[in-house]
Design a protein around this motif. Structure first.
Motif, mmCIF file in Angstrom:
data_model
loop_
_atom_site.group_PDB
_atom_site.id
_atom_site.type_symbol
_atom_site.label_atom_id
_atom_site.label_comp_id
_atom_site.label_asym_id
_atom_site.label_seq_id
_atom_site.Cartn_x
_atom_site.Cartn_y
_atom_site.Cartn_z
ATOM 1 N N ILE A 206 0.963 -1.224 -0.089
ATOM 2 C CA ILE A 206 -0.052 -0.098 -0.140
ATOM 3 C C ILE A 206 0.882 1.247 0.014
ATOM 4 O O ILE A 206 2.032 1.101 0.569
ATOM 5 N N ALA A 207 0.473 2.145 -0.526
ATOM 6 C CA ALA A 207 1.223 3.539 -0.607
ATOM 7 C C ALA A 207 0.707 4.150 0.834
ATOM 8 O O ALA A 207 -0.296 4.771 0.888
ATOM 9 N N VAL A 208 1.899 4.169 1.683
ATOM 10 C CA VAL A 208 1.472 4.441 2.886
ATOM 11 C C VAL A 208 1.690 6.087 3.329
ATOM 12 O O VAL A 208 2.736 6.653 3.183
ATOM 13 N N THR A 209 0.794 6.707 3.985
ATOM 14 C CA THR A 209 0.791 7.969 4.390
ATOM 15 C C THR A 209 0.679 8.039 5.927
ATOM 16 O O THR A 209 0.296 7.018 6.392
ATOM 17 N N PHE A 242 3.034 16.866 -0.816
ATOM 18 C CA PHE A 242 4.351 16.227 -0.876
ATOM 19 C C PHE A 242 4.275 14.632 -0.016
ATOM 20 O O PHE A 242 4.916 13.868 -0.452
ATOM 21 N N ALA A 243 3.559 14.557 0.841
ATOM 22 C CA ALA A 243 3.456 13.146 1.567
ATOM 23 C C ALA A 243 2.902 12.064 0.509
ATOM 24 O O ALA A 243 3.388 11.181 0.430
ATOM 25 N N GLN A 244 1.996 12.624 -0.552
ATOM 26 C CA GLN A 244 1.311 11.654 -1.320
ATOM 27 C C GLN A 244 2.390 11.222 -2.232
ATOM 28 O O GLN A 244 2.447 9.975 -2.787
ATOM 29 N N ARG A 245 3.095 11.967 -2.690
ATOM 30 C CA ARG A 245 3.955 12.004 -3.783
ATOM 31 C C ARG A 245 5.217 11.116 -3.313
ATOM 32 O O ARG A 245 5.641 9.993 -4.041
ATOM 33 N N ARG A 246 5.736 11.265 -2.063
ATOM 34 C CA ARG A 246 6.571 10.373 -1.217
ATOM 35 C C ARG A 246 6.042 8.857 -1.136
ATOM 36 O O ARG A 246 6.854 8.059 -1.619
ATOM 37 N N SER A 247 4.849 8.556 -0.678
ATOM 38 C CA SER A 247 4.201 7.402 -0.635
ATOM 39 C C SER A 247 4.305 6.869 -1.815
ATOM 40 O O SER A 247 4.348 5.511 -1.795
ATOM 41 N N LEU A 248 3.820 7.514 -2.975
ATOM 42 C CA LEU A 248 3.733 6.586 -4.255
ATOM 43 C C LEU A 248 4.973 6.269 -4.619
ATOM 44 O O LEU A 248 5.125 5.048 -5.213
ATOM 45 N N ARG A 249 6.276 7.161 -4.508
ATOM 46 C CA ARG A 249 7.632 6.747 -4.703
ATOM 47 C C ARG A 249 8.044 5.558 -3.934
ATOM 48 O O ARG A 249 8.691 4.406 -4.562
ATOM 49 N N ARG A 250 7.701 5.235 -2.623
ATOM 50 C CA ARG A 250 8.006 4.282 -1.943
ATOM 51 C C ARG A 250 7.179 2.953 -2.447
ATOM 52 O O ARG A 250 7.844 1.830 -2.475
ATOM 53 N N LEU A 251 5.882 3.038 -2.613
ATOM 54 C CA LEU A 251 5.354 2.061 -3.278
ATOM 55 C C LEU A 251 5.921 1.465 -4.584
ATOM 56 O O LEU A 251 6.329 0.275 -4.987
ATOM 57 N N ALA A 252 6.311 2.267 -5.516
ATOM 58 C CA ALA A 252 7.025 1.934 -6.902
ATOM 59 C C ALA A 252 8.254 1.261 -6.561
ATOM 60 O O ALA A 252 8.718 0.492 -7.264
ATOM 61 N N LEU A 253 9.062 1.875 -5.453
ATOM 62 C CA LEU A 253 10.367 1.347 -5.150
ATOM 63 C C LEU A 253 10.209 -0.124 -4.536
ATOM 64 O O LEU A 253 11.051 -0.962 -4.970
#
Length: 500
Positions: A206-209, A242-253
């Motif tokens: 999950i894209a976590v925030t 900002f938090a949503q972009r970062r959560s999406l980045r983590r999920l993609a990684l």
């Protein structure tokens, strides 16, 4: 459109999109838009329809499937909470009628309103359910769950022990619990490669925030550490975008790395709109373009979990750092003594070779006990003798020998083959006790001979056998396991090596 079964057989990475069915036309329209893409980054997509996830207003998986505007590859869930064998067999018939042959088999988390000590709720355990389905539908694709995000030896070792049973009960793949600790993803992958016949692993992500992490703290079996929360809160303080972009980045990684490791696919939770799928695909493609090796991925992963002025993130709970292969616990003197004494007592009374067991067999097989009244008295006698000793609920087919004399009926869910995924640091999901399977794990270290019996796949307790005496059955032809073959010493040696 290829099914999940086809993708796994072909070795194609797959994407499973989780859908919690609620009576909302907007939710079904959004799902149709997402599944209309057919693929994510070229990976075939399947919709996974949850069963008894939240509200009692949720549709059943079959009702949700019937409500889809267009046919799509579908993986139905079957949750065993408040279910019996006949409920499962009835669902198989309905799935046949709908042309469905893919099922994720789960014991299920705590049923809403189920409180210990109140009216008991039966949970059809996943190991038994898998065996039932495989006998009835040999060609279906069957999945089961594994939660590797455990940080005490007992609960972690017991998880892998039960996962091995699920494979022996013919699970075709294992779907991991939602988690963020990539070291545990690697651990689960390495464990699977050590199995006699490795099966595909699929990771739930999950894209976590910060908001989602606070909610996930209350989801059974999901580990959200304090340091994770602090970092996610710091992101939110910058801005929600900002938090949503970062959560999406983590999920993609995570997805990128899991594919590199060798996972068969991902099970995406919390994706509800077409725009989210489109943004995720772009993020994955960006990761794939920039990351060529493990060092680059690790640097990107570390950066994605770092905020200036915030302590480094540790995905493990405080003071709980167990990993597969580490031996950190031993049984207490009481636990070790208890299993040896009860094992000896069992042999004397039920072994069939001692004078006491022969006399007891003659006694309990008298015609007197076959009458309704006699049966009730024998049941009361067994319950009075065993309940103070082991917490017996006289389920009619005693499994104590196979559970190292820790009665499975003392588990709020009545689980005999191993723990559910909802434990946290050895504590039961219900929060009022230590998980009985953590006790069993320690006890197994005390008596390896007795522990061999615990390898058997234990069938569910049938409705008609409950609250009857099990004693006569010990001296008849009653089968107590799903499989007829006995556990072999080499299997126990292999298990001991795996969990240590």
């Amino acid at each position: 459109m290829p099914t999940l079964k086809t993708a796994l057989r072909q070795g194609r990475f797959a994407c499973i999109l989780e859908f919690v069915p609620k009576p909302s036309a907007a939710r079904f329209d959004a799902l149709a838009s997402m599944m209309g893409r057919r693929e994510l980054c070229g990976w075939p997509m399947t919709v996974s329809i949850g069963d008894r996830v939240g509200s009692r207003l949720d549709l059943s998986p079959l009702e949700a499937h019937a409500s889809l505007a267009h046919p799509v590859p579908t993986l139905l869930h079957f949750s065993g909470k408040d279910r019996e064998r006949q409920d499962l067999l009835a669902q198989l018939e309905r799935m046949d009628a709908a042309g469905l042959d893919q099922l994720l088999v789960l014991t299920g988390d705590r049923l809403q309103g189920h409180e210990p000590g109140a009216h008991p709720v039966r949970y059809l355990e996943s190991v038994a359910a898998l065996a039932i389905i495989r006998r009835a539908r040999p060609d279906w694709l069957l999945g089961a769950a594994l939660n590797p995000f455990k940080y005490h030896e007992e609960e972690g070792g017991a998880q892998y022990f039960k996962a091995a049973k699920k494979l022996r009960a013919s699970a075709d793949f294992l779907d991991l619990q939602l988690g963020f600790d990539m070291a545990k993803h690697v651990e689960a992958w390495q464990w699977m490669q050590g199995q006699p016949t490795p099966k595909p692993l699929i990771a739930c992500l999950i894209a976590v925030t910060h908001g989602r992490a606070k909610m996930l703290q209350h989801v059974a079996g999901v580990t959200v550490s304090a340091s994770m929360l602090r970092m996610l809160e710091a992101e939110t303080e910058v801005s929600k975008a900002f938090a949503q972009r970062r959560s999406l980045r983590r999920l993609a990684l995570q997805i990128t790395q899991l594919q590199r490791i060798g996972y068969a696919g991902v099970h995406l939770s919390g994706v509800h709109e077409l725009e989210q799928i489109t943004a995720l695909e772009a993020a994955i493609q960006a990761c794939q373009a920039e990351i060529d090796d493990q060092a680059q991925w690790q640097a990107a992963w570390d950066e994605a979990w770092h905020m200036p002025g915030v302590a480094p993130v540790d995905f493990r709970p405080e003071r709980a750092h167990w990993a597969l292969g580490q031996a950190q616990v031993e049984p207490s003197f009481k636990e070790a003594t208890r299993v040896r004494l009860l094992s000896a007592l069992h042999h004397q009374v039920f072994g069939g070779t001692t004078p006491l067991s022969r006399a007891f067999a003659w006694l309990v097989r008298r015609p007197l006990w076959r009458s309704a009244r006699g049966g009730r008295w024998l049941h009361r006698l067994e319950r009075a003798a065993k309940r103070p000793l082991v917490g017996c609920d006289t389920c009619g087919r005693c499994r104590l020998e196979q559970t190292l004399y820790v009665c499975p009926e003392t588990c709020p869910k009545g689980l005999a083959n191993g723990p559910c995924g909802g434990t946290r640091l050895n504590r039961c999901e219900f929060g009022d006790r230590e998980c009985i399977h953590s006790v069993r794990y320690r006890t197994a270290k005390a008596d390896r001979v007795a522990a061999l019996a615990s390898e058997a796949l234990i069938d569910c307790v049938e409705v008609e056998s409950r609250h009857r005496s099990s004693w006569p059955g010990w001296f008849g032809a009653t089968q107590h396991t799903v499989e007829p073959e006995a556990a072999q010493p080499e299997n126990m040696n292999r298990l001991e090596h795996e969990v240590r």
